[in-house]
Design a protein around this motif. Structure first.
Motif, PDB file in Angstrom:
ATOM      1  N   SER A 121       0.836  -1.201   0.000  1.00  0.00           N
ATOM      2  CA  SER A 121       0.000   0.000   0.000  1.00  0.00           C
ATOM      3  C   SER A 121       0.870   1.250   0.000  1.00  0.00           C
ATOM      4  CB  SER A 121      -0.888   0.033   1.248  1.00  0.00           C
ATOM      5  OG  SER A 121      -1.832  -0.994   1.200  1.00  0.00           O
ATOM      6  N   ASN A 122       2.004   1.173   0.714  1.00  0.00           N
ATOM      7  CA  ASN A 122       2.867   2.335   0.850  1.00  0.00           C
ATOM      8  C   ASN A 122       4.321   1.861   0.957  1.00  0.00           C
ATOM      9  OD1 ASN A 122       4.264   4.599   1.597  1.00  0.00           O
ATOM     10  ND2 ASN A 122       3.217   4.872   3.579  1.00  0.00           N
ATOM     11  N   PRO A 123       5.115   2.083  -0.102  1.00  0.00           N
ATOM     12  CA  PRO A 123       6.500   1.583  -0.094  1.00  0.00           C
ATOM     13  C   PRO A 123       7.356   2.215   0.999  1.00  0.00           C
ATOM     14  CG  PRO A 123       6.024   2.781  -2.133  1.00  0.00           C
ATOM     15  CD  PRO A 123       4.747   2.734  -1.366  1.00  0.00           C
ATOM     16  N   GLN A 151      -1.420  -5.368   4.891  1.00  0.00           N
ATOM     17  CA  GLN A 151      -1.463  -6.041   6.189  1.00  0.00           C
ATOM     18  C   GLN A 151      -1.086  -5.116   7.352  1.00  0.00           C
ATOM     19  OE1 GLN A 151      -2.231  -9.193   6.937  1.00  0.00           O
ATOM     20  NE2 GLN A 151      -1.180  -9.648   8.840  1.00  0.00           N
ATOM     21  N   THR A 152      -0.073  -4.256   7.123  1.00  0.00           N
ATOM     22  CA  THR A 152       0.433  -3.396   8.200  1.00  0.00           C
ATOM     23  C   THR A 152      -0.502  -2.220   8.483  1.00  0.00           C
ATOM     24  OG1 THR A 152       1.765  -1.967   6.755  1.00  0.00           O
ATOM     25  CG2 THR A 152       2.821  -3.967   7.580  1.00  0.00           C
ATOM     26  N   TYR A 153      -1.523  -2.020   7.638  1.00  0.00           N
ATOM     27  CA  TYR A 153      -2.495  -0.946   7.861  1.00  0.00           C
ATOM     28  C   TYR A 153      -3.861  -1.455   8.294  1.00  0.00           C
ATOM     29  CZ  TYR A 153       0.800   2.254   5.737  1.00  0.00           C
ATOM     30  OH  TYR A 153       1.911   3.006   5.481  1.00  0.00           O
ATOM     31  N   ALA A 154      -4.338  -2.525   7.636  1.00  0.00           N
ATOM     32  CA  ALA A 154      -5.756  -2.860   7.787  1.00  0.00           C
ATOM     33  C   ALA A 154      -6.046  -4.197   8.461  1.00  0.00           C
ATOM     34  CB  ALA A 154      -6.424  -2.820   6.411  1.00  0.00           C
ATOM     35  N   SER A 155      -5.019  -5.000   8.775  1.00  0.00           N
ATOM     36  CA  SER A 155      -5.318  -6.291   9.404  1.00  0.00           C
ATOM     37  C   SER A 155      -5.607  -6.093  10.889  1.00  0.00           C
ATOM     38  CB  SER A 155      -4.141  -7.247   9.235  1.00  0.00           C
ATOM     39  OG  SER A 155      -3.042  -6.796   9.993  1.00  0.00           O
ATOM     40  N   GLU A 156      -6.414  -6.979  11.440  1.00  0.00           N
ATOM     41  CA  GLU A 156      -6.727  -6.908  12.879  1.00  0.00           C
ATOM     42  C   GLU A 156      -5.452  -6.983  13.710  1.00  0.00           C
ATOM     43  OE1 GLU A 156      -9.527  -9.844  14.188  1.00  0.00           O
ATOM     44  OE2 GLU A 156     -11.092  -9.114  12.837  1.00  0.00           O
ATOM     45  N   SER A 157      -4.526  -7.843  13.287  1.00  0.00           N
ATOM     46  CA  SER A 157      -3.322  -8.029  14.100  1.00  0.00           C
ATOM     47  C   SER A 157      -2.490  -6.746  14.186  1.00  0.00           C
ATOM     48  CB  SER A 157      -2.486  -9.204  13.579  1.00  0.00           C
ATOM     49  OG  SER A 157      -2.378  -9.154  12.193  1.00  0.00           O
ATOM     50  N   ILE A 165      -8.225   7.208  16.013  1.00  0.00           N
ATOM     51  CA  ILE A 165      -8.984   7.632  14.829  1.00  0.00           C
ATOM     52  C   ILE A 165      -8.072   7.651  13.601  1.00  0.00           C
ATOM     53  CG2 ILE A 165     -10.132   9.621  13.730  1.00  0.00           C
ATOM     54  CD1 ILE A 165     -11.441  10.196  16.433  1.00  0.00           C
ATOM     55  N   ARG A 166      -6.856   8.169  13.778  1.00  0.00           N
ATOM     56  CA  ARG A 166      -5.924   8.238  12.650  1.00  0.00           C
ATOM     57  C   ARG A 166      -5.577   6.827  12.147  1.00  0.00           C
ATOM     58  NH1 ARG A 166      -0.387  11.019  13.831  1.00  0.00           N
ATOM     59  NH2 ARG A 166      -1.719  12.658  14.647  1.00  0.00           N
ATOM     60  N   GLU A 167      -5.373   5.940  13.098  1.00  0.00           N
ATOM     61  CA  GLU A 167      -5.030   4.553  12.753  1.00  0.00           C
ATOM     62  C   GLU A 167      -6.168   3.862  11.966  1.00  0.00           C
ATOM     63  OE1 GLU A 167      -4.657   0.450  15.159  1.00  0.00           O
ATOM     64  OE2 GLU A 167      -4.106   2.241  16.302  1.00  0.00           O
ATOM     65  N   ILE A 168      -7.395   4.048  12.476  1.00  0.00           N
ATOM     66  CA  ILE A 168      -8.560   3.425  11.823  1.00  0.00           C
ATOM     67  C   ILE A 168      -8.830   4.059  10.447  1.00  0.00           C
ATOM     68  CG2 ILE A 168     -11.057   3.046  12.016  1.00  0.00           C
ATOM     69  CD1 ILE A 168      -9.639   1.302  13.971  1.00  0.00           C
ATOM     70  N   ARG A 169      -8.658   5.394  10.373  1.00  0.00           N
ATOM     71  CA  ARG A 169      -8.861   6.087   9.085  1.00  0.00           C
ATOM     72  C   ARG A 169      -7.904   5.534   8.034  1.00  0.00           C
ATOM     73  NH1 ARG A 169     -11.457  11.208  10.598  1.00  0.00           N
ATOM     74  NH2 ARG A 169     -13.539  10.329  10.878  1.00  0.00           N
ATOM     75  N   ASP A 170      -6.638   5.319   8.441  1.00  0.00           N
ATOM     76  CA  ASP A 170      -5.657   4.742   7.517  1.00  0.00           C
ATOM     77  C   ASP A 170      -6.101   3.357   7.066  1.00  0.00           C
ATOM     78  OD1 ASP A 170      -3.928   6.826   7.388  1.00  0.00           O
ATOM     79  OD2 ASP A 170      -2.401   5.994   8.738  1.00  0.00           O
ATOM     80  N   ALA A 171      -6.605   2.560   8.022  1.00  0.00           N
ATOM     81  CA  ALA A 171      -7.046   1.199   7.698  1.00  0.00           C
ATOM     82  C   ALA A 171      -8.163   1.246   6.660  1.00  0.00           C
ATOM     83  CB  ALA A 171      -7.527   0.485   8.961  1.00  0.00           C
ATOM     84  N   VAL A 172      -9.150   2.111   6.886  1.00  0.00           N
ATOM     85  CA  VAL A 172     -10.281   2.225   5.961  1.00  0.00           C
ATOM     86  C   VAL A 172      -9.791   2.681   4.594  1.00  0.00           C
ATOM     87  CG1 VAL A 172     -12.427   3.482   5.466  1.00  0.00           C
ATOM     88  CG2 VAL A 172     -11.958   2.694   7.788  1.00  0.00           C
TER      89      VAL A 172
END
Ligand code: ZN
Length: 398
Positions: free
Chosen positions: A244-246, A260-266, A311-318
């Motif tokens: 997603s982001n090099p 994976q590093t942005y949107a996975s549950e883990s 919020i920032r973390e979740i926004r990135d995931a979305v």
């Protein structure tokens, strides 16, 4: 020559049976026309299926074949109680067992959190679970067509073992399991099993071409083309490890900035634990005494409470998930994209994700957006899907 004819007969039998599963209620003439099979052959196959109690006659259709005049069509469909299947899901957090009928109705279920011994001796644990479920249901047990297993990895068709990042599953072997259970066994990746659940048990709305994107501890996509699962290689569908982001963080796969590093549950949990440890005023501090106590629900509550870092973390995931999902829909050209995730049960996140995906799909025409469906999170979906897998592979396509 004779064996070839038998083979052909079997395959037409399977085609007719699968067509009835997917298109019921349906008339014999529709089957013949759509599969380009002679009427006499369709009649022969369906008569056998009716005699076996697998297919039943459902009555006459409201309209005739030409829409108005002529004889009304006699419709047939699958008899759900004719046979049963056992679906099993093995995962580090739970072992699930479902006994279903041919329509995917769950007759009985079993679920527990395995200990280290049960994971190490997973074949034995599966045998015990299956035996327990069948012993409780002696009637359906006599009509069980086999066992499907949903795996947290991929099946090695030759060895019967599991290909996985984890070394914990070396005790699994599908061939040995079939021998130990003395019945037919099939196994498949857990997300691909979930796609089977759509294909066989949601005939009303599941098209022949679709993709199924699951977001859990990992992110995997399965797809069906023309009613056939794309089995690909071991990296096929591993959308979580597309970049997603090099310039992002290093992923467990060795690459940098994977989805994976942005949107996975883990990773969402991992980042929330870091926030807990480093930001004294985070809402996470009031919700969990220890970073180790943080669950996905804790993170979602902190999001609702307005914790800025969360919020920032979740926004990135979305954001990154929406980009990946829209890219998938464009590349694959599927009729439908299903999304399945515990996180996106939150209605705000669900709406944001859907809007973000849709905004990327309407650049040609407005219709693209109707094809994204965020499913209700169903924890049993992989186990029920494993039963669908068993029905498709061990019964329909036997
Ligand atoms: Zn990766």
């Amino acid at each position: 020559m004779k064996s070839w004819e038998t083979e052909k007969q079997l395959s037409n039998h399977a085609r007719v049976l699968r067509y009835i599963f997917r298109n019921q209620p349906v008339s014999r003439s529709e089957i013949g026309e759509d599969l380009s099979l002679p009427r006499s052959m369709v009649t022969g196959i369906t008569t056998t299926l009716v005699d076996q109690g697998i297919v039943r006659e459902l009555g006459k259709a409201e309209t005739a074949e030409d829409g108005a005049l002529g004889r009304r069509r006699l419709l047939i469909g699958i008899c759900p109680e004719a046979r049963y299947a056992v679906g099993v899901e093995i995962a580090l957090r739970h072992f699930r067992f479902c006994l279903t009928d041919l329509a995917g109705n769950v007759i009985d279920r079993l679920c527990y959190a395995p200990d280290a011994e049960q994971i190490a001796q997973v074949n034995r644990a599966i045998c015990d679970g299956v035996h327990q479920l069948l012993a409780r249901n002696p009637g359906p047990a006599e009509q069980v067509i086999g066992v499907g297993v949903a795996l947290p990895g991929h099946l090695n068709l030759q060895s019967g073992g599991m290909v996985s990042h984890s070394t914990l599953w070396s005790g699994f072997n599908a061939h040995a399991l079939a021998q130990a259970l003395d019945c037919r066994v099939t196994a498949e990746n857990n997300v691909r099993s979930m796609a089977y659940e759509r294909y066989l048990f949601d005939i009303e709305s599941c098209p022949e071409n679709f993709a199924f994107l699951h977001v859990g501890p990992g992110i995997v996509c399965a797809d069906f083309k023309g009613g056939v699962l794309n089995s690909g290689g071991y990296i096929s569908g591993e959308i979580g490890h597309t970049i997603s982001n090099p310039d992002g963080q290093r992923c467990e796969c060795g690459k940098t900035g994977c989805l994976q590093t942005y949107a996975s549950e883990s990773w969402i949990l991992k980042k929330a634990r870091l926030i807990h440890a480093s930001a004294p005023r985070s809402a996470l501090r009031s919700l969990a005494a220890d970073p180790g106590d943080i669950t996905l629900d804790t993170v979602l509550t902190a999001y609702k409470l307005g914790d800025e870092l969360v919020i920032r973390e979740i926004r990135d995931a979305v954001r990154y998930l929406a980009i990946a999902a829209a890219n998938l829909a464009i590349i694959m050209g599927t009729e439908k994209l299903y999304l399945h995730s515990r996180m996106f049960q939150n209605s705000i996140l669900k709406d944001e994700l859907k809007a973000s995906i849709e905004s990327q799909l309407t650049f040609v025409d407005k219709k693209g957006s109707e094809n994204v469906e965020i499913l209700e999170f169903q924890p049993e979906r992989a186990a029920i899907g494993a039963a669908a897998l068993a029905i498709d592979r061990l019964f329909i396509g036997k």
